[in-house]
Structure formats: C-alpha cells, structure tokens
Design an enzyme around this catalytic site. Sequence first.
Site, PDB file in Angstrom:
ATOM      1  CG  HIS A  82      24.352-101.709  -2.334  1.00 42.61           C
ATOM      2  ND1 HIS A  82      23.584-100.593  -2.516  1.00 42.61           N
ATOM      3  CD2 HIS A  82      24.762-102.094  -3.566  1.00 42.61           C
ATOM      4  CE1 HIS A  82      23.532-100.305  -3.813  1.00 42.61           C
ATOM      5  NE2 HIS A  82      24.233-101.202  -4.466  1.00 42.61           N
ATOM      6  CG  ASP A 161      26.693 -92.388  -8.014  1.00 46.56           C
ATOM      7  OD1 ASP A 161      27.344 -93.079  -8.815  1.00 46.56           O
ATOM      8  OD2 ASP A 161      25.572 -92.737  -7.596  1.00 46.56           O
ATOM      9  NE  ARG A 168      28.373 -96.159 -14.895  1.00 44.36           N
ATOM     10  CZ  ARG A 168      28.137 -96.789 -13.741  1.00 44.36           C
ATOM     11  NH1 ARG A 168      27.966 -96.105 -12.627  1.00 44.36           N
ATOM     12  NH2 ARG A 168      28.100 -98.097 -13.694  1.00 44.36           N
ATOM     13  CB  SER A 183      28.606 -95.978  -8.763  1.00 38.75           C
ATOM     14  OG  SER A 183      27.230 -95.791  -8.544  1.00 38.75           O
ATOM     15  CE  LYS A 187      25.355 -95.061  -5.263  1.00 36.78           C
ATOM     16  NZ  LYS A 187      24.522 -95.420  -6.401  1.00 36.78           N
TER      17      LYS A 187
HETATM   18  N1  URA Z   1      24.432 -99.639  -8.347  1.00 37.70           N
HETATM   19  C1  URA Z   1      24.992 -98.435  -8.173  1.00 37.70           C
HETATM   20  O1  URA Z   1      24.714 -97.760  -7.188  1.00 37.70           O
HETATM   21  N2  URA Z   1      25.869 -97.979  -9.070  1.00 37.70           N
HETATM   22  C2  URA Z   1      26.206 -98.677 -10.157  1.00 37.70           C
HETATM   23  O2  URA Z   1      27.003 -98.210 -10.938  1.00 37.70           O
HETATM   24  C3  URA Z   1      25.602 -99.932 -10.347  1.00 37.70           C
HETATM   25  C4  URA Z   1      24.723-100.396  -9.416  1.00 37.70           C
END
Ligand code: URA
Length: 408
Positions: A82, A161, A168, A183, A187
């Site tokens: 990621h 999320d 947000r 967050s 995932k």
């Molecule tokens: N990427 C995400 O998946 N969540 C966040 O809050 C910020 C970046």
Amino acid sequence: MNIIDIITKKKNNEELNYEELSYAFNGYLKKEIPDYQMSSLLMAIVINGMHLKETIRLTDIFLKSGDQYNLKELMDNVVDKHSTGGVGDTTTLILGPMCASLGLKMAKMSGRGLGITGGTIDKLESIPGFRVNLNKEELINQVKVIGFANCAQSDNLTPLDKVIYALRDVTGTTESIPLIASSIMSKKIALGAKDILIDVKYGSGALMKTKEDAEELSNYLKKIGAYYETNVETIIDNMSNPLSQAIGNAIEVIEAINVLRGKKCKLRDTCIEITAKLLELSENLSENEATKLATNSLDSGKALNKFMEFVSYQGGKIEEVYLSDKRIEVKAKHDGVIKNVDALGAAKLAAKLGASKMTLDDTIDYSVGIYLKKVKGDKVQKDESLMTLYVNDYNIQLNNEDFEFIEY
Ligand code: URA
Ligand code: CA
C-alpha cells in the site's frame, strides 16, 4: 450510552472504550447517528488523537463492518502493498507483476484518485476493455492462477471506512494519524495477506507533511499489524518530487511498461526496493538475495510477461492504450540545473489538462498528461524541452503560474 457523552469524553481527551466507539461508529453506518455528530467526534479525535489501544479498537470496528477474505488461509506467500498516496506513483502496476513472477501472490484492491492525486484504478481504466470490478471468487481464482490481480475496492469490504472516509474528506478531518492508520489497516486486514509493505509518503504531495509524522504513522501501522498477527513493514519516503516522469493515466501505464522493459530510473529503484522487502518478509531471504531476484525479474523480462498476462486476464487490450497526439513542448527560458519539481504543482497541471477530476461530475481524459523530460539534478539549456504536455485541445489556456512547479 449516548453520543453526546461520547463526543464530550473525546473533547476532554479521555480514552474511548470498544462499546463507546462501536456505538458511535456503527451507529453512523446504520444512519442512527447524523453527519454533524460524527463530524464533531472526528474533529475531537483529530485534535486530541487516540492511543494505540483505541486505534486498534477502531480498526476492529471498521474491519468487522464488512466481509473478510482471509487470503492467507487460502494460499501461501500472500503479500500486499500500500502506498499512502503520491504523484506519478505507478509502482503497483510494476511490482505486482514482479512479485507474481517470483512466486508471491498479490490480490490488490486499489482506489480511484482522491483530490488531485492519481488512483491506480483510473490508470487501469485507461486500458480499453480492462475490468476493474472483480467479485470475491474471481479475485481469489485469478490470484491462485496467475499470482496477481488488481481491482477496485469491493463494496462490502469495510463499508464503515467508506462512509467515514467520505465524511472526513469534506470536514477537514483527513490528517489524523489514528484515523489514517485504522482506515488503511482495516482494509488490509480484511483482505488478509500474511506480509504487508506500506510505503508511507511525506512531503508536499503527500498526506503526511513531515518525516516525524510519517514515522509515527508507520509505528501505528506496524503495531496494529502485530495485533492481527500480520507482518507489517514500512518504507518512509519523501514525496516532494513526483515519483516518476509520467503524470496522468495512459501515460503512467506506458511508463510502467517502460520500466518493465528495463528503463533505469527512480521508479524502477523504488519497485525493486519494495519487491525485495516483500520477498525478504515472505521467503526469509537476505536483503542481498532478495534484491538480486527482484532486479532479475525486470532484467529477464519475466515481470513484463506477467504484466501482459495480468492485463489480458482482466480483459485489457494493451495495444489499444491511447496517448493524445496533440503535444506541446514546454521549453526552458534560460540555462540552469533543475532544483526542484514540486509534486503538488505537477499534479495540479496534470489535473488542469484533464487527467483527474476537479469535481465529482467531471470525467477523466485518460489520454492527457505530462512527461517530465528533466528531473531534479538535470542540467538544462535555454530552449531545450523541460516537459511534453499531452493535451486534448491546443487552445487550453496555460500561463506562467502553471509551470512554477519546476525550478531551475
Ligand atoms: N488512505 C486510506 O486508505 N485511508 C486514509 O485515511 C488515508 C489514506
Ligand atoms: Ca532487511
């Protein structure tokens, strides 16, 4: 329990327990808590922060709001990566095939562009025919057969999320380490890779502005991973300059192919570093051995073959990727050395050309973008080309401010 007491507690910088967090957040998902109360709680979290324990509780609540894939129970060597977002960041399209060509398995769910940053899904959609939506069974089968799949976030993966992220984005509550950590990690844990590498960016083009913040986020990510018995490693990387010379959609796919064909550049070095780290974690190799294997996957053409296999497996016709034939060369006004290429400024120019959405109803022109011919440290002579713009309209109004991001 009531929501005002929970908001008040966080406002007074007290810790929230699992029941309180669940009441507020699951209540929001069920639409029992309105936007204004959730916004208020989020702002209190942004300002007062959350301890690691609270952050793990919140991660768990996100995680359990949806489906879990448990990939590491279905196959061996499942890795994930990621990046916390960047400009010209095409790494997934290169290192996914690199990893798969080396026997690792990667089921990657990617996002669309957010604000002016590009998203891997938008880049993939510049390939005619490419299917970005895979269901759970298709994703798992593809990864079992060819080792790599890259699709859009499924609707039933961490739905909590999804709604919180959207809120947000419009309430000034994005930049919070515990909110970002929960967050991202919810995932990642929902997919269930065994080893995860997270590239934490900081700088002008990134969510984290300083190295110290990037380090703190990295610490949270690792500790949340440890709680779920998942190995999380991080790379902390400056994102003041674009990661590659290409910024756009089709142009980034083409740049990924250039790297897979052997182009030497920073993007290649980053992909080798990440792939090697994943190999080290998954196969218990030394850094040296892992780096050799990662490099060889590019130099031997194996990663390129894997990329082609991956694209056609998802229906894409790579030979039909189209880059606009309307081009503008931006020439240097004087001799010099490139001092800086500001990532945010470059992304704004690409957005102006039509490479990303400025409003929700905008459409993306996949064929436009920027190719930086000069990068930081390069010498440039008056009238030499600094960059090529791929445009859809020669009459586009460009002014000096649009090019201030390149300093020389
Ligand atoms: N990427 C995400 O998946 N969540 C966040 O809050 C910020 C970046
Ligand atoms: Ca090491």
